[in-house]
Design an enzyme around this catalytic site. Structure first.
Site, short mmCIF file in Angstrom:
data_model
loop_
_atom_site.label_atom_id
_atom_site.label_comp_id
_atom_site.label_asym_id
_atom_site.label_seq_id
_atom_site.Cartn_x
_atom_site.Cartn_y
_atom_site.Cartn_z
N ARG A 22 -31.03 -39.53 59.07
CA ARG A 22 -31.47 -39.72 57.70
C ARG A 22 -30.47 -40.49 56.85
O ARG A 22 -30.84 -41.25 55.96
CB ARG A 22 -31.74 -38.33 57.08
N GLU A 59 -18.36 -20.62 48.13
CA GLU A 59 -19.72 -21.04 48.47
C GLU A 59 -20.57 -19.85 48.89
O GLU A 59 -21.72 -19.70 48.45
CB GLU A 59 -19.70 -22.08 49.59
N TRP A 81 -20.70 -29.44 47.30
CA TRP A 81 -22.10 -29.75 47.04
C TRP A 81 -22.27 -30.84 45.99
O TRP A 81 -23.40 -31.14 45.58
CB TRP A 81 -22.86 -28.49 46.60
N TYR A 145 -30.13 -22.22 49.34
CA TYR A 145 -29.88 -20.92 49.95
C TYR A 145 -29.93 -19.74 48.97
O TYR A 145 -30.57 -18.73 49.25
CB TYR A 145 -28.52 -20.93 50.67
N ARG A 177 -36.12 -4.33 64.37
CA ARG A 177 -36.01 -5.70 64.90
C ARG A 177 -36.42 -6.72 63.83
O ARG A 177 -36.67 -7.87 64.13
CB ARG A 177 -36.87 -5.85 66.15
N ARG A 178 -36.49 -6.24 62.59
CA ARG A 178 -36.91 -7.11 61.48
C ARG A 178 -35.78 -7.30 60.45
O ARG A 178 -36.05 -7.58 59.29
CB ARG A 178 -38.15 -6.52 60.80
N CYS A 197 -30.01 -26.07 56.43
CA CYS A 197 -29.57 -26.36 57.80
C CYS A 197 -29.42 -25.05 58.58
O CYS A 197 -29.84 -24.97 59.72
CB CYS A 197 -28.25 -27.12 57.79
N ARG A 217 -30.63 -25.21 62.39
CA ARG A 217 -31.46 -26.30 62.90
C ARG A 217 -30.66 -27.58 63.09
O ARG A 217 -30.97 -28.43 63.94
CB ARG A 217 -32.64 -26.57 61.96
N GLY A 219 -26.48 -29.09 62.76
CA GLY A 219 -25.08 -28.76 62.56
C GLY A 219 -24.18 -29.98 62.68
O GLY A 219 -24.13 -30.63 63.72
N ASP A 220 -23.48 -30.30 61.59
CA ASP A 220 -22.47 -31.37 61.55
C ASP A 220 -21.18 -30.75 62.10
O ASP A 220 -20.49 -30.02 61.41
CB ASP A 220 -22.32 -31.83 60.10
N ASN A 228 -19.58 -23.17 58.48
CA ASN A 228 -20.69 -22.27 58.78
C ASN A 228 -20.22 -21.05 59.57
O ASN A 228 -20.65 -19.93 59.30
CB ASN A 228 -21.77 -23.01 59.58
N ILE A 259 -22.17 -34.88 66.19
CA ILE A 259 -20.97 -35.47 65.61
C ILE A 259 -21.38 -36.81 65.01
O ILE A 259 -21.97 -37.65 65.70
CB ILE A 259 -19.87 -35.68 66.66
N TYR A 260 -21.09 -37.01 63.72
CA TYR A 260 -21.37 -38.31 63.12
C TYR A 260 -20.46 -39.36 63.76
O TYR A 260 -19.30 -39.08 64.10
CB TYR A 260 -21.15 -38.25 61.60
N ALA A 314 -21.66 -37.48 54.99
CA ALA A 314 -22.89 -38.27 55.06
C ALA A 314 -23.93 -37.62 54.15
O ALA A 314 -24.26 -36.44 54.33
CB ALA A 314 -23.41 -38.34 56.49
#
Length: 315
Positions: A22, A59, A81, A145, A177-178, A197, A217, A219-220, A228, A259-260, A314
């Site tokens: 993106r 954060e 951010w 978030y 389990r919830r 993310c 979903r 990860g940089d 994270n 990895i960028y 990025a």
């Protein structure tokens, strides 16, 4: 912790797929990976470069408070951010300054433009801090978030506090389990500054230990993933404190981890460095509720990493 991270970096460099993205920067990625960190081994804060732990703390507390405006972060000298709010501002009719199109890439490639960009960014963040009305209009990032964790909007118009609800479930129904909190709301994805993310996390109680698994979903690996890991390990410790349990494992599961292409040199630098011992986490013993903690109530001790490695974000 650091060894698992470096093994993942090597795997991506050697086996990853080169892909567009993106941001227009380009990545090398793999799909599907998992790391497990036992909190008994120490707090999982990367040691092959310095990770600014106070930024991790402010954060996470921002998320926990249900806040979505960067003003709180700026008050704690946290700028991670800024770019997302700034992008919304420069794309609005209120912005009348120099052209900031593709400022993320252009600031890396053009030194003269970078000076203009940095000046505009300073003016923007200073105004967020000084002007409450401006902050309300341009500092808010939408349903990111904090909003999804603490104020999920139901179809019936109700507000669901997922984080508070899951903590109560851990206390009263630990074998459920919830024990899940999700940040991925398809309705809100188009309007969020950055669709989540780290999209879903689940708790698991076994005897007197609490574990947490995160599904991420995207990860940089260089800039984002060390934050994270530390953030969700800290969240695990805070929830364990409130529920009277010991912190067990943090399990980190990825979709696209990448990895960028403009971070390859920085990753190689890390791979050349010696792994150091993990630090220990200190939490203010006078605080028990996750909702009462402030930045000064949380710190790491014995953290002696290698030097910071800078890299562009990025956007």
């Amino acid at each position: 912790m650091t060894v698992q991270y470096l093994h993942l970096a090597e795997k991506i460099l050697k086996e990853g797929n080169d892909r567009g993205d993106r941001t227009g920067t380009g990545t090398r990625s793999i799909f599907g990976h998992q790391m497990r960190f036992d909190m008994a081994d120490g707090f999982p804060l990367l040691t092959t470069k310095r990770v600014a732990f106070r930024l991790v703390v402010s954060e996470l507390l921002w998320f926990i408070k249900g806040d979505t405006n960067i003003r709180y972060l700026l008050e704690h000298n946290n700028h991670i951010w800024d770019e997302w709010a700034f992008a919304n501002y420069v794309q609005s009719d209120a912005y009348t300054g120099p052209d900031m199109t593709n400022f993320g890439l252009r600031s890396q490639e053009d030194e003269s433009f970078n000076e203009v960009y940095q000046s505009q960014m300073r003016q923007f963040t200073d105004r967020i801090l000084a002007d409450e009305q401006f902050a309300a209009e341009f500092g808010d990032l939408g349903n990111v978030y904090g909003a999804q964790w603490r104020a999920w909007q139901s179809r019936q118009g109700e507000v669901i506090d997922q984080l508070k609800a899951v903590i109560e479930q851990i206390k009263h129904n630990p074998q459920s389990r919830r024990l899940i909190v999700t940040a991925w709301n398809p309705e809100d994805v188009p309007t969020a500054a950055l669709p989540p993310c780290h999209v879903l996390f689940q708790f698991y109680v076994e005897e007197d230990k609490l574990s947490l698994q995160l599904y991420q979903r995207s990860g940089d690996l260089f800039l984002g993933v060390p934050f994270n890991i530390a953030s969700y390990a800290l969240l695990l410790h805070l929830v364990a404190r409130e529920t009277g349990l010991k912190a067990g494992e943090f399990i980190h599961s990825f979709g696209d981890v990448h990895i960028y292409q403009n971070h390859f040199d920085q990753i190689e630098t890390q791979l050349s460095r010696e792994v150091k011992p993990l630090p220990r986490l200190w939490l203010n013993p006078e605080k028990t509720s996750i909702f009462d903690f402030e930045v000064d109530d949380i710190r790491v001790e014995g953290y002696e990493p290698h030097a910071l490695i800078k890299a562009p974000v990025a956007v």
